[in-house]
Design an enzyme around this catalytic site. Structure first.
Site, PDB file in Angstrom:
ATOM      1  N   ASN A   7       0.877  -1.171   0.000  1.00  0.00           N
ATOM      2  CA  ASN A   7       0.000   0.000   0.000  1.00  0.00           C
ATOM      3  C   ASN A   7       0.913   1.218   0.000  1.00  0.00           C
ATOM      4  O   ASN A   7       1.529   1.547   1.015  1.00  0.00           O
ATOM      5  CB  ASN A   7      -0.908  -0.012   1.235  1.00  0.00           C
ATOM      6  CG  ASN A   7      -1.844   1.184   1.281  1.00  0.00           C
ATOM      7  OD1 ASN A   7      -1.476   2.297   0.931  1.00  0.00           O
ATOM      8  ND2 ASN A   7      -3.077   0.970   1.737  1.00  0.00           N
ATOM      9  N   GLU A  34      -3.985   1.893  -2.873  1.00  0.00           N
ATOM     10  CA  GLU A  34      -4.116   3.299  -2.486  1.00  0.00           C
ATOM     11  C   GLU A  34      -3.244   4.189  -3.370  1.00  0.00           C
ATOM     12  O   GLU A  34      -2.430   4.971  -2.886  1.00  0.00           O
ATOM     13  CB  GLU A  34      -3.800   3.494  -0.999  1.00  0.00           C
ATOM     14  CG  GLU A  34      -4.618   4.608  -0.374  1.00  0.00           C
ATOM     15  CD  GLU A  34      -4.499   4.687   1.136  1.00  0.00           C
ATOM     16  OE1 GLU A  34      -4.843   5.746   1.656  1.00  0.00           O
ATOM     17  OE2 GLU A  34      -4.076   3.709   1.786  1.00  0.00           O
ATOM     18  N   ASP A 147      -4.163  -4.953   0.778  1.00  0.00           N
ATOM     19  CA  ASP A 147      -4.506  -4.371   2.073  1.00  0.00           C
ATOM     20  C   ASP A 147      -5.937  -4.805   2.390  1.00  0.00           C
ATOM     21  O   ASP A 147      -6.891  -4.262   1.849  1.00  0.00           O
ATOM     22  CB  ASP A 147      -4.384  -2.847   1.994  1.00  0.00           C
ATOM     23  CG  ASP A 147      -4.740  -2.156   3.295  1.00  0.00           C
ATOM     24  OD1 ASP A 147      -5.176  -2.842   4.243  1.00  0.00           O
ATOM     25  OD2 ASP A 147      -4.606  -0.921   3.364  1.00  0.00           O
ATOM     26  N   ASN A 149      -7.338  -4.579   5.361  1.00  0.00           N
ATOM     27  CA  ASN A 149      -7.889  -3.761   6.445  1.00  0.00           C
ATOM     28  C   ASN A 149      -8.574  -4.619   7.509  1.00  0.00           C
ATOM     29  O   ASN A 149      -9.659  -4.310   7.988  1.00  0.00           O
ATOM     30  CB  ASN A 149      -8.861  -2.710   5.889  1.00  0.00           C
ATOM     31  CG  ASN A 149      -8.155  -1.395   5.593  1.00  0.00           C
ATOM     32  OD1 ASN A 149      -7.316  -0.940   6.372  1.00  0.00           O
ATOM     33  ND2 ASN A 149      -8.486  -0.783   4.465  1.00  0.00           N
ATOM     34  N   ASP A 218      -1.908  -6.322   5.856  1.00  0.00           N
ATOM     35  CA  ASP A 218      -1.585  -6.632   4.458  1.00  0.00           C
ATOM     36  C   ASP A 218      -1.297  -8.130   4.372  1.00  0.00           C
ATOM     37  O   ASP A 218      -0.418  -8.645   5.071  1.00  0.00           O
ATOM     38  CB  ASP A 218      -0.368  -5.826   4.016  1.00  0.00           C
ATOM     39  CG  ASP A 218      -0.592  -4.331   4.173  1.00  0.00           C
ATOM     40  OD1 ASP A 218      -1.159  -3.729   3.249  1.00  0.00           O
ATOM     41  OD2 ASP A 218      -0.213  -3.785   5.231  1.00  0.00           O
ATOM     42  N   ASP A 247       2.783   4.566   5.249  1.00  0.00           N
ATOM     43  CA  ASP A 247       2.586   4.014   6.592  1.00  0.00           C
ATOM     44  C   ASP A 247       2.506   2.489   6.573  1.00  0.00           C
ATOM     45  O   ASP A 247       2.404   1.860   7.624  1.00  0.00           O
ATOM     46  CB  ASP A 247       1.349   4.619   7.277  1.00  0.00           C
ATOM     47  CG  ASP A 247       0.156   4.767   6.367  1.00  0.00           C
ATOM     48  OD1 ASP A 247       0.183   4.234   5.230  1.00  0.00           O
ATOM     49  OD2 ASP A 247      -0.825   5.412   6.771  1.00  0.00           O
ATOM     50  N   HIS A 248       2.571   1.881   5.400  1.00  0.00           N
ATOM     51  CA  HIS A 248       2.660   0.433   5.240  1.00  0.00           C
ATOM     52  C   HIS A 248       4.072   0.062   4.798  1.00  0.00           C
ATOM     53  O   HIS A 248       4.781   0.873   4.191  1.00  0.00           O
ATOM     54  CB  HIS A 248       1.703  -0.083   4.157  1.00  0.00           C
ATOM     55  CG  HIS A 248       0.258   0.094   4.470  1.00  0.00           C
ATOM     56  ND1 HIS A 248      -0.582  -0.968   4.736  1.00  0.00           N
ATOM     57  CD2 HIS A 248      -0.514   1.213   4.538  1.00  0.00           C
ATOM     58  CE1 HIS A 248      -1.805  -0.513   4.957  1.00  0.00           C
ATOM     59  NE2 HIS A 248      -1.791   0.804   4.837  1.00  0.00           N
TER      60      HIS A 248
END
Length: 257
Positions: A7, A34, A147, A149, A218, A247-248
Site C-alpha cells: 500500500n 491506495e 490491504d 484492512n 496486508d 505508513d505500510h
C-alpha cells in the site's frame, strides 16, 4: 518467484520510495494499493524504466490498485469485484502472470463503525468471499494479495484491547476473514511464522513505528493449487523508516518455481 503487496499511500507522492524499493527487492510481481491517482496520472513511464510492465485501476484522490510484473505486462483478467454494478470504487484488479492468477485488492477501511461505511465494508467482503469461492473451485494457482484492512487475530495488533470497536478488528470483520480462509486459502505469513509478532502497518502518529506499535493488515493468500510452493514470506520493515515513506511496509512471499 517473489510476489509482494505494498500500500503505497499515494503512488506519485511516494514514487521515489517505490522505485528505490523495487530496485533493492526486485520482486517479480507487485500488487499496489491506495494509488490516490486518476487513471491518466499513473506513472507508467517511470515504472517501465524500472523494468516493470503495469496495469492499473485509478481513482481521483482515493483508492486505486495496480499490478506490476518484472519484464512483462500482466494479462488483465478482471477489473473491479463482481456483485455490485453500482460500486465505482477502484479496489480490485486481477491478472495472469507466469501461470498464476493474481488478484490485487484494497478492502474498505469501514470506519466509523457501526455506520454506512462499515456496512459497505461487510458487503464488499461478502462479494470478495463469493468471488474467491469461484477461484478456489476452478483449481487454478491463485494469489489474493493486498490491504485487507483486517487484523485476523489478537497476535496481529499491538494492544488489541484498544481496537475492539474499530472496523479493522470488530468481530464481524474478523469472522469474514476466517470464512474466506476456510474456503481453503493459506495465510502465507502465518503458515511460515505462526507465532511471531509481525506487523505491516504503523501509524504516522504517536511514534508508532519506533515503538513497533503496529498492525498486520496486508496479506497474501494462496489457493490450494499453489500453497505447497510457498518457501518464504516476510515484511520489508525497514522501508517504513525511509524518508517520506508510506505508513505500510512491503509484504512478500517467495514461491518455488
Amino acid at each position: 518467484m517473489k510476489i509482494a503487496t505494498f500500500n503505497v499511500n499515494g503512488v506519485n507522492g511516494r514514487l521515489p520510495v517505490l522505485l528505490r524499493w523495487l530496485a533493492a527487492a526486485q520482486p517479480d510481481v507487485v500488487c499496489l494499493q491506495e494509488l490516490k491517482a486518476p487513471q491518466e496520472k499513473f506513472p507508467e513511464q517511470a515504472i517501465l524504466e524500472a523494468g516493470y510492465g503495469a496495469i492499473w485501476h485509478g481513482e481521483k484522490s482515493w483508492n486505486g490498485v495496480a499490478l506490476l510484473a518484472r519484464g512483462q505486462k500482466p494479462e488483465e483478467t478482471r477489473r473491479g469485484l463482481p456483485g455490485d454494478g453500482d460500486d465505482t470504487h477502484s479496489r480490485y484488479i486481477e491478472a495472469a502472470i507466469d501461470g498464476i492468477l493474481v488478484g490485487c485488492l484494497y478492502l474498505p477501511n469501514g470506519n466509523p463503525a457501526p455506520g454506512p461505511k462499515f456496512d459497505y465494508k461487510l458487503r464488499w467482503f461478502e462479494r470478495l468471499i463469493a468471488h474467491a469461492a469461484g477461484l478456489v473451485a476452478a483449481d487454478h494457482p491463485v494469489v489474493l494479495a493486498g490491504d485487507f484492512n483486517v487484523m485476523p487475530t489478537e497476535r496481529d495488533v499491538y494492544k488489541p484491547e484498544r481496537w475492539t470497536e474499530d472496523a479493522l478488528f470488530r468481530p464481524e470483520v474478523r469472522a469474514a476473514f476466517h470464512w474466506l480462509i476456510d474456503q481453503g486459502w493459506t495465510d502465507s505469513l502465518r503458515r511460515l511464522h505462526p507465532d511471531e509478532t509481525i506487523y505491516t502497518f504503523w501509524d504516522y502518529f504517536r511514534n508508532a513505528y519506533a515503538r513497533n506499535a503496529g498492525l498486520r493488515i496486508d496479506h497474501l493468500l494462496l489457493s490450494p493449487a499453489i500453497a505447497d510452493r510457498l518457501i518464504g514470506a516476510g515484511v520489508d520493515r525497514d522501508v517504513r523508516g525511509w524518508e517520506k515513506a508510506s505508513d505500510h511496509a512491503p509484504t512478500w512471499i517467495a514461491l518455488e518455481d
